[in-house]
Design a protein around this motif. Structure first.
Motif, short mmCIF file in Angstrom:
data_model
loop_
_atom_site.label_atom_id
_atom_site.label_comp_id
_atom_site.label_asym_id
_atom_site.label_seq_id
_atom_site.Cartn_x
_atom_site.Cartn_y
_atom_site.Cartn_z
N GLU A 64 -9.37 31.01 -4.30
CA GLU A 64 -9.69 31.07 -5.73
C GLU A 64 -9.42 29.74 -6.42
O GLU A 64 -10.15 29.35 -7.32
CB GLU A 64 -8.90 32.20 -6.40
N GLN A 65 -8.37 29.05 -6.00
CA GLN A 65 -8.07 27.75 -6.59
C GLN A 65 -9.15 26.73 -6.24
O GLN A 65 -9.56 25.92 -7.07
CB GLN A 65 -6.71 27.25 -6.12
N LEU A 66 -9.61 26.76 -4.99
CA LEU A 66 -10.69 25.86 -4.60
C LEU A 66 -11.96 26.18 -5.38
O LEU A 66 -12.69 25.28 -5.81
CB LEU A 66 -10.95 25.97 -3.10
N ALA A 67 -12.23 27.47 -5.55
CA ALA A 67 -13.41 27.87 -6.31
C ALA A 67 -13.32 27.40 -7.76
O ALA A 67 -14.33 26.98 -8.35
CB ALA A 67 -13.58 29.39 -6.25
N ALA A 68 -12.12 27.46 -8.33
CA ALA A 68 -11.94 27.01 -9.72
C ALA A 68 -12.21 25.52 -9.84
O ALA A 68 -12.86 25.06 -10.79
CB ALA A 68 -10.53 27.34 -10.19
N CYS A 69 -11.72 24.75 -8.88
CA CYS A 69 -11.95 23.30 -8.92
C CYS A 69 -13.43 22.99 -8.68
O CYS A 69 -13.99 22.10 -9.32
CB CYS A 69 -11.08 22.61 -7.89
N ALA A 70 -14.05 23.72 -7.76
CA ALA A 70 -15.48 23.52 -7.51
C ALA A 70 -16.29 23.80 -8.76
O ALA A 70 -17.27 23.11 -9.06
CB ALA A 70 -15.94 24.42 -6.37
N HIS A 71 -15.86 24.81 -9.51
CA HIS A 71 -16.56 25.15 -10.75
C HIS A 71 -16.46 24.01 -11.76
O HIS A 71 -17.44 23.70 -12.46
CB HIS A 71 -15.97 26.43 -11.34
N VAL A 72 -15.29 23.39 -11.83
CA VAL A 72 -15.11 22.25 -12.75
C VAL A 72 -16.08 21.13 -12.40
O VAL A 72 -16.71 20.51 -13.27
CB VAL A 72 -13.66 21.75 -12.71
N LEU A 73 -16.24 20.87 -11.11
CA LEU A 73 -17.19 19.83 -10.68
C LEU A 73 -18.62 20.23 -10.99
O LEU A 73 -19.42 19.41 -11.45
CB LEU A 73 -17.03 19.60 -9.17
N ASP A 74 -18.96 21.49 -10.76
CA ASP A 74 -20.31 21.97 -11.03
C ASP A 74 -20.64 21.82 -12.52
O ASP A 74 -21.75 21.40 -12.89
CB ASP A 74 -20.46 23.43 -10.60
N VAL A 75 -19.68 22.19 -13.37
CA VAL A 75 -19.89 22.09 -14.82
C VAL A 75 -20.07 20.62 -15.21
O VAL A 75 -20.93 20.29 -16.04
CB VAL A 75 -18.71 22.72 -15.58
N ALA A 124 -16.43 18.06 -2.42
CA ALA A 124 -15.92 17.46 -3.65
C ALA A 124 -16.13 15.95 -3.64
O ALA A 124 -16.50 15.36 -4.67
CB ALA A 124 -14.44 17.78 -3.82
N HIS A 125 -15.92 15.31 -2.50
CA HIS A 125 -16.17 13.87 -2.39
C HIS A 125 -17.61 13.55 -2.75
O HIS A 125 -17.88 12.61 -3.52
CB HIS A 125 -15.90 13.41 -0.96
N GLU A 126 -18.53 14.31 -2.19
CA GLU A 126 -19.95 14.04 -2.40
C GLU A 126 -20.34 14.28 -3.86
O GLU A 126 -21.08 13.48 -4.45
CB GLU A 126 -20.78 14.92 -1.47
N GLN A 127 -19.84 15.37 -4.44
CA GLN A 127 -20.19 15.68 -5.83
C GLN A 127 -19.58 14.68 -6.81
O GLN A 127 -20.23 14.28 -7.78
CB GLN A 127 -19.74 17.10 -6.17
N PHE A 128 -18.34 14.27 -6.55
CA PHE A 128 -17.72 13.31 -7.46
C PHE A 128 -18.45 11.97 -7.39
O PHE A 128 -18.67 11.31 -8.42
CB PHE A 128 -16.24 13.14 -7.15
#
Length: 207
Positions: A64-75, A124-128
């Protein structure tokens, strides 16, 4: 009746994970399953029925924590203003770092062979890197900002200890606010080359 039972089960699961994340963040993985059940206001049997082992519970909370961080990147990537998305991501990440750091560090140390973190980190590396490129293309983010610089941000933010978690988080957000101002292209002056420091997301391994 079946719908009510499913609703109750979902509510119990959400409550367990909420309590477990806070407990793991405050006390690490040493806290007992019985204590987590007590804090959630549930019988230990209810907890064990959903999560038979502490590893299973920690893995669910970790996911769930990883999903929350992924959501921040998606937003951030979905923001029509890449610079605004970049700034919001930095601020949010620094906040999450202090809220979750001890749990994330404990989990990756206790279960080093689980693949969830490595898969997430690569994404996350790729999205950032994509977010950085977009912000630079608008002319807002300084051209010499390197995605690897996120490691420096997390190291600087992770070194803050203002006593309570609330004070530390507030101090981290203020530091991040200072930093994002320095990242603007209209304030850029030459820098030393970027450092390739191993990057941990959503927090650093410092404790």
């Amino acid at each position: 009746m079946a719908t009510r039972l499913r609703s109750d089960a979902a509510a119990n699961r959400a409550k367990i994970l909420e309590v477990a994340r806070a407990a793991f963040a405050d006390e690490g993985l040493e806290i007992s399953m019985e204590e987590i059940a007590r804090r959630a206001g549930l019988a230990p049997a209810t907890l064990y029925r959903r999560f038979p082992t502490k590893e299973a519970l920690a893995a669910a909370a970790f996911a769930e924590q990883l999903a929350a961080c992924a959501h921040v990147l998606d937003v951030a990537l979905a923001d029509p203003d890449p610079w605004r998305g970049f700034c919001r991501f930095i601020l949010k990440l620094c906040t999450q770092q202090h809220r979750d750091r001890r749990f994330l560090s404990a989990f990756t140390a206790a279960f080093p062979h689980r693949t969830e973190f490595e898969i997430f980190r690569q994404r996350a590396h790729e999205q950032f890197a994509q977010l950085v490129r977009r912000a630079q293309e608008t002319g807002s983010l300084r051209h010499d900002f390197d995605p690897a610089d996120l490691s420096l941000i997390l190291l600087a933010s992770g070194g803050i200890n203002a006593g309570t978690r609330e004070m530390t988080t507030a101090a981290s957000r203020r530091l991040a606010s200072y930093l994002v101002q320095a990242f603007r292209s209209d304030r850029a002056t030459p820098l030393a080359p970027p450092l390739r420091i191993p990057l941990d997301l959503p927090g650093s391994r410092q404790s």
